[in-house]
Write a protein that holds these residues in place. Structure first.
Motif: not given
Ligand code: DC
Length: 206
Positions: A100-114
């Motif tokens: 949900r966060i990733a697809s919210s405008p204007p986009g996102a940087v996500l950090d993690g493992r997968d």
């Protein structure tokens, strides 16, 4: 645009991801904090992180305020997070929120493992940030000492080794670079140099 930043503990991926989000005007999500929040909630309930029923109940009951808790950054929370993160049902619950966060405008940087392999396999940019384990241990040790916790370097090294093995060895969504990820080895790079290298790669790609 979605930028996936994966890598092992203390690789510098969080600092890098935060700076990239600011640079490109994107939202930022530290996905480790979701698993840490579940780990902390389980420990507070008095259960062990390896108790899957307790982990599932905690994951289902997560509230947005739970991510704003100083305890999340403690080393024990990272260890508990790594244990509960091996549970496929807990991961499934986390998936929705992350997407949900990733697809919210204007986009996102996500950090993690997968992120590049499972959460956002269609991300426009995928980085896999690594560094030699001794270098990561020294960085984490310095951080902990600055925060007033003074573990031995050996303890920090053992901790990271155990966490890397668990995160990379689990059956579901293990820590590994996506086939199309750009490998960024920060062993000999400070954060500024790592940031410049990432920006150069991303600008060439988009
Ligand atoms: O990035 P971190 O150290 O805050 O993450 C804590 C733990 O959470 C990590 O050891 C494994 C788990 N984790 C995960 O399994 N998948 C993610 N996308 C992020 C973290």
């Amino acid at each position: 645009m979605i930028i996936a930043v994966d890598g092992p503990a203390a690789s510098g991926k969080g600092t890098l991801a935060r700076r990239l989000a600011a640079h490109y005007g994107l939202n930022y999500l530290d996905t480790g904090s979701l698993y840490r929040a579940v780990g902390v909630a389980v420990e507070r309930s008095g259960a062990s992180p390896s108790n899957t029923d307790a982990a599932l109940a905690a994951a289902r009951g997560l509230e947005i305020e739970d991510f704003d808790d100083d305890q999340l950054r403690a080393d024990g929370a990272g260890e508990a997070a790594s244990i509960i993160a091996a549970d496929p049902q807990v991961r499934e619950i986390m998936l929705d929120f992350q997407r949900r966060i990733a697809s919210s405008p204007p986009g996102a940087v996500l950090d993690g493992r997968d992120i590049g392999t499972v959460v956002c396999p269609d991300a426009e940019v995928k980085l896999f940030v690594t560094a030699d384990i001794e270098v990561r241990a020294r960085r984490r040790h310095a951080e902990l000492c600055a925060a007033g916790v003074k573990p031995s370097l050996e303890t920090v090294l053992d901790d990271l080794r155990r966490r890397d093995e668990r995160d990379a060895g689990r059956a579901v969504a293990p820590l590994k670079p996506a086939a199309d990820a750009y490998l960024l080895d920060t062993t000999k790079l400070d954060i500024e140099a790592a940031f410049q290298a990432a920006v150069e790669y991303i600008d060439g790609k988009i």
